[in-house]
Design an enzyme around this catalytic site. Sequence first.
Site, PDB file in Angstrom:
ATOM      1  N   PRO A  70       0.824  -1.207   0.000  1.00  0.00           N
ATOM      2  CA  PRO A  70       0.000   0.000   0.000  1.00  0.00           C
ATOM      3  C   PRO A  70       0.860   1.259   0.000  1.00  0.00           C
ATOM      4  CG  PRO A  70      -0.399  -1.322   1.990  1.00  0.00           C
ATOM      5  CD  PRO A  70       0.699  -1.956   1.249  1.00  0.00           C
ATOM      6  N   GLU A  71       0.727   2.054  -1.046  1.00  0.00           N
ATOM      7  CA  GLU A  71       1.398   3.341  -1.130  1.00  0.00           C
ATOM      8  C   GLU A  71       0.300   4.409  -1.127  1.00  0.00           C
ATOM      9  OE1 GLU A  71       4.530   3.322  -4.134  1.00  0.00           O
ATOM     10  OE2 GLU A  71       4.602   1.156  -4.072  1.00  0.00           O
ATOM     11  N   HIS A  76      -5.782 -13.690  10.142  1.00  0.00           N
ATOM     12  CA  HIS A  76      -4.858 -12.584  10.366  1.00  0.00           C
ATOM     13  C   HIS A  76      -5.521 -11.378  11.011  1.00  0.00           C
ATOM     14  CE1 HIS A  76      -2.281 -15.099   8.064  1.00  0.00           C
ATOM     15  NE2 HIS A  76      -2.995 -14.976   6.958  1.00  0.00           N
ATOM     16  N   ARG A 113      21.149  16.370  -1.123  1.00  0.00           N
ATOM     17  CA  ARG A 113      21.433  14.975  -0.805  1.00  0.00           C
ATOM     18  C   ARG A 113      22.640  14.471  -1.590  1.00  0.00           C
ATOM     19  NH1 ARG A 113      17.427  12.232   2.151  1.00  0.00           N
ATOM     20  NH2 ARG A 113      16.377  13.856   3.325  1.00  0.00           N
TER      21      ARG A 113
END
Length: 284
Positions: free
Chosen positions: A2-3, A95, A157
């Site tokens: 899931p994004e 689950h 960066r």
Amino acid sequence: MPELPEVETVRRGLESWVVGRQISAVEVLHPRAIRRHVPGVSDFRNALIGRRVVGACRRGKYLWLPLDSGDAVLAHLGMSGQLLMLEPSAPAGPHLRVRIAFDDDGPELRFVDQRTFGGLSVSIGGADLPPEIAHIARDIFDDRFDEAAFHTALRRRRTGLKRALLDQSLISGVGNIYADEALWRAKLHYARATETMRRPDTTRLLDGVRSVMASALEQGGTSFDSLYVNVNGESGYFDRSLAVYGRRGEPCPRCGTPIRRESFMNRSSYFCPHCQPRPRHPHW
DNA sequence: CGCAGGCCCTGGTAGC
DNA sequence: TGCTACCAGGGCCTGC
């Protein structure tokens, strides 16, 4: 898996199903599911029972449900987490980790998670923005996402482009699938050194992120199997629209060159070697 | 401080 | 058939 598009799909479902309802019961079936809630299970339950849900919010891949107490239920789906709305009488699957029931005896909220990377916690005073996720950057659909500031931070960066894209403190909501898809749309290589990015490159990159996620959202997200589903248990259809992810050896939709898969950061990177040529000075 | 890599976890599948 | 090895990967933590 899931994004941003998948998490946003879930958020919309929660907004229509739980906002305005009062929590009457909470059951934690697996302690790992609330491991981020340090005070433990009974504190978790006490903070929720009797409270009313007043919203459904998202930043990046995090969701939170503000409560009328000023606190919030903070959720991350991890790899395989699902938030499902089910009748209280529906059978518990293998689950099922947490159940949250409401005083109207209507559908309850269930957190189901096979791989247990996800979890829930109560964020004290977190209704507006949980302090636990204050370090998470704004995402591409946030009105206050600052493109110029992103470009400046990116250039500061000293790393590879995909690594930076996956860094949730720089831009949030992007995971492995949409990173590869956005890089392909922007015709940028995953190992492009961030300090060599020029403003048009960043614009193309963010256009790629925005456009792929907007399309995925329209189709209810991406599903490869039954692991990602919306609150009604339904899968999205965007996997049919993926250009490179999971398509090793298949032709690039733009130029026909076979898609390549390389191992990077202990995960897969899919790209078109023609459209996304390796930079002269890559940063691995 | 910035960056890189290890670890957590389970079910499905490939290979022997 | 039954075993092992590997793969999926987001985010936190540690160490350099």
